[in-house]
Design a protein around this motif. Structure first.
Motif, short mmCIF file in Angstrom:
data_model
loop_
_atom_site.label_atom_id
_atom_site.label_comp_id
_atom_site.label_asym_id
_atom_site.label_seq_id
_atom_site.Cartn_x
_atom_site.Cartn_y
_atom_site.Cartn_z
N PRO A 72 -44.96 -75.85 65.62
CA PRO A 72 -44.30 -75.91 64.31
C PRO A 72 -43.39 -77.13 64.17
O PRO A 72 -42.76 -77.57 65.13
N ALA A 73 -43.33 -77.65 62.96
CA ALA A 73 -42.43 -78.76 62.68
C ALA A 73 -40.99 -78.28 62.57
O ALA A 73 -40.05 -79.04 62.84
N TYR A 74 -40.80 -77.01 62.20
CA TYR A 74 -39.46 -76.46 62.03
C TYR A 74 -39.37 -75.08 62.68
O TYR A 74 -40.28 -74.25 62.54
N THR A 75 -38.32 -74.85 63.41
CA THR A 75 -38.01 -73.52 63.95
C THR A 75 -36.58 -73.18 63.55
O THR A 75 -35.72 -74.06 63.47
N PHE A 76 -36.32 -71.92 63.31
CA PHE A 76 -34.98 -71.53 62.89
C PHE A 76 -34.70 -70.10 63.30
O PHE A 76 -35.62 -69.34 63.64
N GLY A 77 -33.46 -69.72 63.28
CA GLY A 77 -33.07 -68.37 63.65
C GLY A 77 -31.75 -67.99 63.02
O GLY A 77 -30.99 -68.85 62.55
N LEU A 78 -31.47 -66.71 63.01
CA LEU A 78 -30.21 -66.21 62.44
C LEU A 78 -29.79 -64.97 63.21
O LEU A 78 -30.58 -64.04 63.38
N ASN A 79 -28.56 -64.97 63.68
CA ASN A 79 -27.99 -63.81 64.37
C ASN A 79 -26.87 -63.23 63.53
O ASN A 79 -25.98 -63.96 63.07
N LEU A 80 -26.92 -61.92 63.33
CA LEU A 80 -25.91 -61.22 62.56
C LEU A 80 -25.42 -60.01 63.35
O LEU A 80 -26.20 -59.38 64.07
N GLY A 81 -24.17 -59.67 63.20
CA GLY A 81 -23.64 -58.49 63.88
C GLY A 81 -22.32 -58.06 63.29
O GLY A 81 -21.62 -58.85 62.63
N GLY A 82 -21.96 -56.81 63.51
CA GLY A 82 -20.69 -56.31 62.99
C GLY A 82 -20.39 -54.91 63.51
O GLY A 82 -21.28 -54.22 64.04
N GLU A 83 -19.14 -54.50 63.35
CA GLU A 83 -18.70 -53.17 63.74
C GLU A 83 -17.81 -52.59 62.65
O GLU A 83 -17.09 -53.32 61.95
N TYR A 84 -17.87 -51.26 62.52
CA TYR A 84 -17.02 -50.59 61.52
C TYR A 84 -16.85 -49.13 61.91
O TYR A 84 -17.82 -48.37 61.94
N LYS A 85 -15.63 -48.76 62.21
CA LYS A 85 -15.28 -47.38 62.50
C LYS A 85 -16.22 -46.73 63.52
O LYS A 85 -16.74 -45.64 63.30
N GLY A 86 -16.44 -47.41 64.60
CA GLY A 86 -17.28 -46.88 65.66
C GLY A 86 -18.74 -47.24 65.56
O GLY A 86 -19.47 -47.21 66.55
N PHE A 87 -19.21 -47.57 64.36
CA PHE A 87 -20.59 -48.00 64.18
C PHE A 87 -20.71 -49.49 64.49
O PHE A 87 -19.79 -50.27 64.20
N PHE A 88 -21.82 -49.88 65.05
CA PHE A 88 -22.07 -51.30 65.30
C PHE A 88 -23.54 -51.61 65.09
O PHE A 88 -24.41 -50.74 65.22
N ALA A 89 -23.81 -52.83 64.73
CA ALA A 89 -25.18 -53.26 64.49
C ALA A 89 -25.29 -54.76 64.75
O ALA A 89 -24.34 -55.51 64.55
N SER A 90 -26.45 -55.18 65.22
CA SER A 90 -26.74 -56.59 65.40
C SER A 90 -28.22 -56.82 65.16
O SER A 90 -29.05 -55.92 65.38
N MET A 91 -28.56 -57.98 64.68
CA MET A 91 -29.96 -58.31 64.44
C MET A 91 -30.21 -59.79 64.67
O MET A 91 -29.30 -60.62 64.55
N ASN A 92 -31.45 -60.08 65.04
CA ASN A 92 -31.87 -61.45 65.29
C ASN A 92 -33.14 -61.74 64.51
O ASN A 92 -34.14 -61.05 64.67
N TRP A 93 -33.06 -62.73 63.61
CA TRP A 93 -34.21 -63.18 62.84
C TRP A 93 -34.68 -64.53 63.39
O TRP A 93 -33.87 -65.38 63.72
#
Length: 230
Positions: A72-93
Motif C-alpha cells: 500500500p502507498a498509505y497505511t494509517f491507524g487510530l487508537n482510542l480509549g477511555g474510562e468512566y465509573k469503573g467501565f473502560f474501553a479501548s479500540m484499535n483501527w
C-alpha cells in the motif's frame, strides 16, 4: 522493455476492454479481421485485451502498468480509549489505501488443480445472457489466456478494520470483593478482527490471494476474561 520510473512492485499486464461477444467473430468462428488479432483461439466470453501500440496484434508489446502494487502507498491507524465509573474501553483501527491484489490462478480458473468452483465465478461469469454485466470471463478449465495478468484480476485491497476492541468493568463494590476474598475484580471482553470495510468483498483484503496454495484464513477471535487480585 525497460520498466522504470514506477513504484517498487509495480504490476505490468494487459488492459482489459471487456469480453468478446458473439458479434466479434466471423462465420468461421475467428475474431473479425477488423479487430486486433489475439494470440491463440478465442471464444465468446474470453477477455478482450487493448491493442495499445496500434499494430493490430495483441502480444507482449501491449502490456503496460496496471493498477497499484500490493504494497500500500498509505497505511494509517487510530487508537482510542477511555474510562468512566469503573467501565473502560479501548479500540484499535487500522487501514491501508492505494493498493491492489492480483488474484492467483486458483481464484481465476474454475476447478484449478481439482479445486472448487467459487460462487463469485459462477455469479459474475460471462454468458450470452449476462454479456452486459459480466465481470469475469466464461467458465473454462482449459483456457489459459483468460488467466493472463490483466486488469480483470486486479482488485482494490484498500480497507479499514476494527482490529482490536476491549470493553470491561472494574468491580469495586466491597461487598462483592469481600465475599470472594479479592482486593480487585475485573471482567472484560476482547475481540480481534471484528469489522472490515473494503471493496474486495470476496476475500479478506489481508489474505493471500496471490498464492495458489492453501493458507489459513484470518479469523475473528472473541474472548471473555476475568482478572482477580487477592
Amino acid at each position: 522493455m525497460w520498466r522504470t520510473g514506477h513504484e517498487v512492485g509495480a504490476r505490468f499486464g494487459y488492459l482489459a476492454q471487456g469480453f468478446y461477444n458473439e458479434d466479434d467473430f466471423d462465420a468461421d468462428g475467428n475474431v473479425r479481421a477488423d479487430l486486433p488479432q489475439p494470440q491463440g483461439k478465442k471464444y465468446p466470453g474470453d477477455i478482450k485485451f487493448a491493442d495499445l501500440n496500434g499494430d493490430n496484434i495483441i502480444d507482449n508489446d501491449d502490456q503496460t502498468k496496471i493498477g497499484n502494487p500490493k504494497r500500500p502507498a498509505y497505511t494509517f491507524g487510530l487508537n482510542l480509549g477511555g474510562e468512566y465509573k469503573g467501565f473502560f474501553a479501548s479500540m484499535n483501527w487500522t487501514g491501508v489505501a492505494q493498493c491492489d491484489i492480483e488474484m492467483a490462478n486458483a481464484y481465476k480458473r474454475p476447478f484449478y488443480e481439482g479445486q472448487v468452483l467459487y460462487q463469485y465465478m459462477a455469479d459474475g461469469r460471462w454468458t450470452p445472457e449476462t454479456a452486459a454485466t459480466a465481470v469475469y470471463p466464461r467458465l473454462s478449465v482449459t483456457s489459459s489466456t483468460n488467466q493472463e495478468t490483466s486488469s480483470v484480476w486486479l482488485k482494490d485491497a484498500s480497507y479499514i478494520k476494527l482490529k482490536n476492541l476491549t470493553i470491561g468493568y472494574n468491580i469495586t463494590q466491597q461487598k462483592i470483593l469481600k465475599a470472594i476474598g479479592a482486593s480487585k475484580l475485573t471482567v472484560q471482553f476482547t475481540g480481534y478482527n471484528l469489522l472490515t470495510f473494503d471493496k474486495l468483498k470476496v476475500f479478506d483484503p489481508e489474505g493471500e490471494l496471490t498464492r495458489d496454495t492453501n493458507t489459513y484464513p484470518i479469523m475473528k477471535i472473541f474472548s471473555l476474561g476475568v482478572n482477580v487480585t487477592f
